[in-house]
Design a protein around this motif. Structure first.
Motif, short mmCIF file in Angstrom:
data_model
loop_
_atom_site.label_atom_id
_atom_site.label_comp_id
_atom_site.label_asym_id
_atom_site.label_seq_id
_atom_site.Cartn_x
_atom_site.Cartn_y
_atom_site.Cartn_z
N ASP A 123 0.96 -1.30 -0.03
CA ASP A 123 -0.04 -0.06 0.13
C ASP A 123 0.63 1.27 -0.26
OD1 ASP A 123 -0.81 -0.01 3.49
OD2 ASP A 123 0.99 -0.35 2.55
N GLU A 124 2.09 1.03 -0.10
CA GLU A 124 2.95 2.23 0.12
C GLU A 124 3.88 2.45 -1.70
OE1 GLU A 124 5.54 2.89 3.23
OE2 GLU A 124 4.22 2.17 4.61
N ILE A 125 3.54 3.55 -1.96
CA ILE A 125 4.33 3.85 -3.23
C ILE A 125 4.82 5.29 -3.31
CG2 ILE A 125 4.07 4.05 -5.88
CD1 ILE A 125 1.70 2.10 -5.79
N ASP A 126 6.01 5.57 -3.49
CA ASP A 126 6.50 6.77 -3.49
C ASP A 126 6.25 7.48 -4.86
OD1 ASP A 126 8.21 9.15 -3.54
OD2 ASP A 126 10.02 8.22 -3.51
N LEU A 127 5.11 8.28 -4.79
CA LEU A 127 4.59 9.03 -6.06
C LEU A 127 5.58 9.97 -6.64
CD1 LEU A 127 1.09 9.17 -4.80
CD2 LEU A 127 1.91 7.49 -6.34
N ASP A 128 6.61 10.30 -6.01
CA ASP A 128 7.45 11.34 -6.75
C ASP A 128 8.28 10.43 -7.80
OD1 ASP A 128 6.51 13.54 -5.54
OD2 ASP A 128 7.54 13.12 -3.45
N THR A 129 8.87 9.19 -7.45
CA THR A 129 9.59 8.55 -8.46
C THR A 129 8.80 7.43 -9.14
OG1 THR A 129 10.08 7.00 -6.49
CG2 THR A 129 11.70 8.82 -6.69
N PHE A 130 7.64 7.05 -8.96
CA PHE A 130 6.79 6.39 -9.51
C PHE A 130 6.73 6.42 -11.11
CE2 PHE A 130 2.53 4.93 -11.21
CZ PHE A 130 2.83 3.45 -10.84
N VAL A 131 7.02 5.64 -11.88
CA VAL A 131 6.89 5.44 -13.24
C VAL A 131 5.44 4.99 -13.94
CG1 VAL A 131 8.18 5.11 -15.29
CG2 VAL A 131 9.56 5.79 -13.44
#
Length: 166
Positions: free
Chosen positions: A91-99
């Motif tokens: 449930d945790e995704i780093d949206l600033d580095t997500f491609v």
């Protein structure tokens, strides 16, 4: 829908979100308006350099523009993308580095970036308002001090100021 049509639609949506003209997008990307039109119509597929410029102009992650084209349709080929980073927790995704890879992920990321930009704009607006308020408070305090000085001066003279003759 063809790749260039999906790209055109996504670029137009993003351009509108950023309140840019096509001329501004082209200038920021370092290409002519005519070249941008050719890309939008599907007459020309962007090179890696042009796609990177468009990604920058539209504030997208690098690789987003070329992601609309299947590998076999890309002119000049392209190095394979780095593998996606998996989150430590489901449930945790780093949206600033997500491609983003799928059109749905790209649309959601565009919304995320737009909301993040709106929050940054609101924060900047709050800061500006606080600075204006501090300046106005300073001016008000100065004016109040001057009024008090004038009142004290008048009371020392024993009156309320010059009297008018009738």
């Amino acid at each position: 829908m063809k790749p260039h049509e999906r790209l055109n639609e996504a670029m137009n949506d993003r351009r509108l979100e950023l309140r840019l003209t096509w001329k501004q997008v082209a200038a920021t990307a370092g290409i002519s308006v005519e070249a941008l039109g050719a890309i939008r119509r599907g007459a020309y597929r962007p090179t890696d350099l042009t796609a990177r410029g468009l990604d920058d102009a539209l504030q997208w992650n690098h690789g987003t523009v070329l992601g609309f084209y299947p590998d076999d349709e890309r002119r000049g080929g392209r190095r394979p993308q780095e593998p996606r980073q998996e989150a430590d927790h489901d449930d945790e995704i780093d949206l600033d580095t997500f491609v983003p890879e799928s059109p749905a992920e790209k649309a959601l990321m565009a919304l995320y970036r737009a909301r993040k930009q709106e929050e940054a704009n609101r924060q900047a607006d709050r800061q500006a308002i606080q600075e204006q308020l501090a300046e106005l408070t300073k001016k008000l305090d100065e004016q109040s001090r001057k009024i008090e000085e004038l009142r004290a001066e008048q009371s020392q003279k024993g009156g309320r100021g010059p009297r008018r003759s009738a």
